[in-house]
Design a protein around this motif. Sequence first.
Motif, mmCIF file in Angstrom:
data_model
loop_
_atom_site.group_PDB
_atom_site.id
_atom_site.type_symbol
_atom_site.label_atom_id
_atom_site.label_comp_id
_atom_site.label_asym_id
_atom_site.label_seq_id
_atom_site.Cartn_x
_atom_site.Cartn_y
_atom_site.Cartn_z
ATOM 1 N N ASN A 81 66.000 5.276 17.413
ATOM 2 C CA ASN A 81 66.443 6.224 16.388
ATOM 3 C C ASN A 81 65.837 7.604 16.625
ATOM 4 O OD1 ASN A 81 68.014 4.320 15.074
ATOM 5 N ND2 ASN A 81 66.363 3.682 13.697
ATOM 6 N N GLU A 82 64.551 7.624 16.990
ATOM 7 C CA GLU A 82 63.891 8.903 17.271
ATOM 8 C C GLU A 82 64.499 9.566 18.505
ATOM 9 O OE1 GLU A 82 59.785 7.976 17.652
ATOM 10 O OE2 GLU A 82 59.475 7.626 15.505
ATOM 11 N N TYR A 83 64.782 8.754 19.519
ATOM 12 C CA TYR A 83 65.399 9.259 20.745
ATOM 13 C C TYR A 83 66.772 9.862 20.451
ATOM 14 C CZ TYR A 83 67.856 8.892 25.266
ATOM 15 O OH TYR A 83 68.608 9.132 26.383
ATOM 16 N N SER A 84 67.593 9.119 19.696
ATOM 17 C CA SER A 84 68.927 9.599 19.371
ATOM 18 C C SER A 84 68.865 10.879 18.545
ATOM 19 C CB SER A 84 69.691 8.511 18.603
ATOM 20 O OG SER A 84 70.999 8.930 18.314
ATOM 21 N N VAL A 87 73.206 4.917 21.912
ATOM 22 C CA VAL A 87 72.138 4.024 21.457
ATOM 23 C C VAL A 87 72.731 3.006 20.486
ATOM 24 C CG1 VAL A 87 69.968 3.885 20.191
ATOM 25 C CG2 VAL A 87 70.367 5.779 21.774
ATOM 26 N N ASN A 88 72.535 1.731 20.776
ATOM 27 C CA ASN A 88 73.098 0.660 19.945
ATOM 28 C C ASN A 88 71.996 -0.299 19.537
ATOM 29 O OD1 ASN A 88 74.550 -1.342 18.694
ATOM 30 N ND2 ASN A 88 76.064 -1.560 20.341
ATOM 31 N N LYS A 128 59.956 -1.854 16.591
ATOM 32 C CA LYS A 128 59.451 -0.656 17.261
ATOM 33 C C LYS A 128 60.517 -0.049 18.181
ATOM 34 C CE LYS A 128 54.584 -2.052 17.166
ATOM 35 N NZ LYS A 128 53.409 -2.440 17.985
ATOM 36 N N ILE A 129 61.239 -0.922 18.881
ATOM 37 C CA ILE A 129 62.281 -0.430 19.790
ATOM 38 C C ILE A 129 63.372 0.291 19.006
ATOM 39 C CG2 ILE A 129 64.133 -1.133 21.366
ATOM 40 C CD1 ILE A 129 62.277 -3.374 22.333
#
Length: 441
Positions: free
Chosen positions: A147-150, A115-116, A141-142
């Motif tokens: 960050n939540e995904y990572s 994630v970047n 939001k993205i």
Amino acid sequence: MTNGTKPKVAATEKGHISPTIWALEEAFPDLTHLLQSSVLHAHDKNELVVLDTNALLLPFVMGGRQFGAIKSTFAKLAKAKRLFVPGRVLREYISNRDRKISDILKDVEAKANGVNNGMINLPDFFDDLQEAAPALNAIKKIRQANNEYSESLRSLVKTMKAWRGNDPVSSAYREIFVGDAVVDPAFERGEVERKWKERVASKIPPGYKDAGKADSGIGDFLIWLSIIEIGKKKKQNLIFVTGEEKADWRVRSNNKGIYLRPELIDEYRRETDGRSLELLSLGELLSREGVEKDVVAAVKDAESSVSTNETLRLNYYENIVEFDYSTCNGELSIKVADKASFKLQFSKASDERIYVYAVPGTKVARVKHVSRDEVLVFDSFDSSSRVYAVGVAEVFLVKNFDGSILAAKIIEIKDDTRDSDEDGVTFIYRTFAPGVTVYAP
């Protein structure tokens, strides 16, 4: 044959087993039922079911709904006393399980580290511009979602690293394969080894195609002996659930297995007073047991993918290249049959390391401390630099813009300024089409 005895296979002076001129007689010693049909009928719900290692490992590459169907089918068969797993299969499952989990773990870690948020932006010109507010809010939001995904993936990685035989697949099997469902005959090892050598010499299936393995391929023979043991005891028709396509299990056509080898059919019939044997894939078994068609289709797709990757892994031979990197500006093009080529560039570093460059249209990554046939996920390695110094016995990856990958291992480096008459690099490599699992050379 004289005196009613079977002809024996002769050993050479070096102890190796020589081919026997009586191979057919060894494979088909009894003609009584040789022309009898061996077809099992779909309506027969009394067949015994024996599972192979590849069937047990398949859930590691499929979704939860498919695994749920597999678990419920296995549990139903076990409850009916129809399901069996040979001891050798369980041992092979345990031996391969952690590698399967490790492959998944590498993929999850690569996604977590991939994630970047820096790539999700607008030029500074738009800062505080009212017209850009919706886009700037969306970017915020993205980034938050990324960050939540990572973070969730890192938590998943932590959970997976804590598994000690309590992964979801093994936990399910622990409840299903109990008691008589596990068949582990007390083999007399010396006698089994003798019989195995005779069968390899006569090319009596199964397993002789794996004779080059570290265990000489005896694993398939041990599984086969367990199948025979089950059939002799139960005196019932039997289905062996396996993804095996090799010629020592199936008669092949157009690079696919189509029929069970007649030697296996005949041997099972002889040992079980006339019962029949059939090979099915896991998807075919689920279909026969009434599992939903879309689930069956997904399982068959997974089996096909695993079979393709395994075939590629086993059949990929290492190409070897010796290249004088002081010529052609250090540039080298490797062509792959019917595919795009890979462009490489090298330059001098030392007699132990060489610089490998990412040319336009490619990315390069350096890989340290990997074993042969270890799964490599390109995105889990740093590829942000244009050049890497790669040492002897290290692996480097070259990724084309279309996703195809070359995996190479440095074998030797020569430097004419350091006790060598010439400059040169020698490496072995494998190439992989986009989307295909990459294995270290």
